[in-house]
Design a protein around this motif. Structure first.
Motif, short mmCIF file in Angstrom:
data_model
loop_
_atom_site.label_atom_id
_atom_site.label_comp_id
_atom_site.label_asym_id
_atom_site.label_seq_id
_atom_site.Cartn_x
_atom_site.Cartn_y
_atom_site.Cartn_z
N SER A 50 -10.87 11.80 -3.86
CA SER A 50 -10.26 13.07 -4.25
C SER A 50 -11.34 14.13 -4.40
N PRO A 51 -11.03 15.35 -3.98
CA PRO A 51 -11.99 16.44 -4.23
C PRO A 51 -12.12 16.74 -5.72
N GLU A 52 -11.17 16.25 -6.51
CA GLU A 52 -11.20 16.45 -7.96
C GLU A 52 -11.57 15.15 -8.69
N ALA A 53 -12.40 14.32 -8.07
CA ALA A 53 -12.77 13.02 -8.64
C ALA A 53 -13.38 13.18 -10.03
N SER A 54 -12.85 12.39 -10.97
CA SER A 54 -13.36 12.41 -12.33
C SER A 54 -12.76 11.21 -13.07
N PRO A 55 -13.36 10.81 -14.20
CA PRO A 55 -12.75 9.75 -15.00
C PRO A 55 -11.35 10.15 -15.49
N ALA A 56 -11.13 11.43 -15.73
CA ALA A 56 -9.81 11.90 -16.18
C ALA A 56 -8.76 11.68 -15.09
N LEU A 57 -9.12 11.95 -13.84
CA LEU A 57 -8.19 11.72 -12.73
C LEU A 57 -7.90 10.23 -12.59
N ALA A 58 -8.92 9.39 -12.74
CA ALA A 58 -8.72 7.94 -12.66
C ALA A 58 -7.76 7.47 -13.75
N ARG A 59 -7.93 7.98 -14.94
CA ARG A 59 -7.04 7.59 -16.06
C ARG A 59 -5.62 8.08 -15.81
N ARG A 60 -5.48 9.30 -15.32
CA ARG A 60 -4.15 9.84 -15.00
C ARG A 60 -3.47 9.01 -13.92
N ALA A 61 -4.23 8.61 -12.90
CA ALA A 61 -3.68 7.77 -11.83
C ALA A 61 -3.24 6.42 -12.38
N HIS A 91 0.84 -1.19 0.00
CA HIS A 91 0.00 0.00 0.00
C HIS A 91 0.88 1.25 0.00
N GLY A 92 1.93 1.26 0.79
CA GLY A 92 2.82 2.41 0.89
C GLY A 92 3.51 2.74 -0.43
N ASP A 93 3.90 1.70 -1.19
CA ASP A 93 4.54 1.92 -2.48
C ASP A 93 3.57 2.59 -3.46
N VAL A 94 2.32 2.13 -3.45
CA VAL A 94 1.31 2.70 -4.34
C VAL A 94 1.02 4.13 -3.92
N ARG A 95 0.92 4.34 -2.62
CA ARG A 95 0.64 5.69 -2.10
C ARG A 95 1.73 6.67 -2.55
N ARG A 96 2.99 6.25 -2.43
CA ARG A 96 4.11 7.10 -2.85
C ARG A 96 4.09 7.35 -4.37
N ALA A 97 3.69 6.33 -5.13
CA ALA A 97 3.61 6.49 -6.58
C ALA A 97 2.58 7.54 -6.97
N LEU A 98 1.55 7.70 -6.15
CA LEU A 98 0.49 8.67 -6.45
C LEU A 98 0.78 10.06 -5.91
N ASP A 99 1.96 10.25 -5.28
CA ASP A 99 2.33 11.58 -4.79
C ASP A 99 2.23 12.59 -5.93
N GLY A 100 1.68 13.72 -5.63
CA GLY A 100 1.52 14.76 -6.65
C GLY A 100 0.10 14.81 -7.20
N LEU A 101 -0.65 13.73 -7.01
CA LEU A 101 -2.06 13.74 -7.43
C LEU A 101 -2.91 14.17 -6.24
N PRO A 102 -4.05 14.78 -6.48
CA PRO A 102 -4.92 15.21 -5.38
C PRO A 102 -5.73 14.04 -4.81
N VAL A 103 -5.03 13.09 -4.19
CA VAL A 103 -5.66 11.89 -3.63
C VAL A 103 -5.59 11.98 -2.11
N SER A 104 -6.75 11.95 -1.46
CA SER A 104 -6.77 12.02 0.00
C SER A 104 -6.81 10.64 0.65
N GLU A 105 -7.42 9.66 0.01
CA GLU A 105 -7.50 8.30 0.54
C GLU A 105 -7.30 7.30 -0.59
N LEU A 106 -6.74 6.14 -0.24
CA LEU A 106 -6.48 5.09 -1.21
C LEU A 106 -6.90 3.75 -0.64
#
Length: 160
Positions: A95-106, A61-76
């Motif tokens: 994320s407060p910016e939840a959208s299909p585009a954010l999911a694709r970017r992640a 979980h920690g590796d994935v969390r670090r990989a997502l650094d920089g994205l507006p993700v509050s919980e994983l």
């Protein structure tokens, strides 16, 4: 091979500890210790309860969390599922910016930054699914308010 650390102690005769899971992960390192001792060397790898085994990999979980650094993700939350075609990893991001585009970017970021995940997906051992959700969408523990970071949704011998 990395794995969970278990201890056995027969010193407590009234209640001996046999293969007691201490919640940590580690591995035996081949070769001698730098100090010259000849006994086996154990490398501590962190908490075992932040690891999920899917396909041919152990994903932390920690590796994935670090990989997502920089994205507006509050919980994983990472879920593993069994299906007729194999195993699927479902990443649920709040994320407060939840959208299909954010999911694709992640998804793109995860595949570019987590090499073992990229390899398992490329080999066809694991399929990937990413959902970007509004804050509060993930189930929380009613007492602590915490989200279960790793969820094993695989069925026992049955495919969905």
């Amino acid at each position: 091979q990395p794995g969970r650390l278990l201890i056995t102690s027969l010193l407590k005769t009234a209640f001996p500890l046999i293969r007691y899971a201490i919640g940590d992960a580690g591995r035996i390192v081949p070769g001698r210790c730098g100090c010259g001792r000849t006994s086996r060397v154990l490398e501590y790898l962190g908490r075992a309860d932040d690891m999920l085994s899917v396909g041919l990999m152990n994903l932390r979980h920690g590796d994935v969390r670090r990989a997502l650094d920089g994205l507006p993700v509050s919980e994983l939350q990472i879920a593993a599922r069994s299906e007729k075609a194999g195993e699927r990893l479902v990443f649920r991001l709040e994320s407060p910016e939840a959208s299909p585009a954010l999911a694709r970017r992640a998804e793109i970021i995860l595949l570019s930054r987590v090499a073992k995940l990229r390899q398992e997906v490329a080999d066809g051992n694991v399929r990937l699914e990413v959902h970007a959700l509004r804050p509060g969408a993930l189930a929380r523990n009613p007492r602590s308010g915490k989200i279960e970071g790793l969820v094993d949704e695989r069925t026992n011998g049955e495919c969905s």
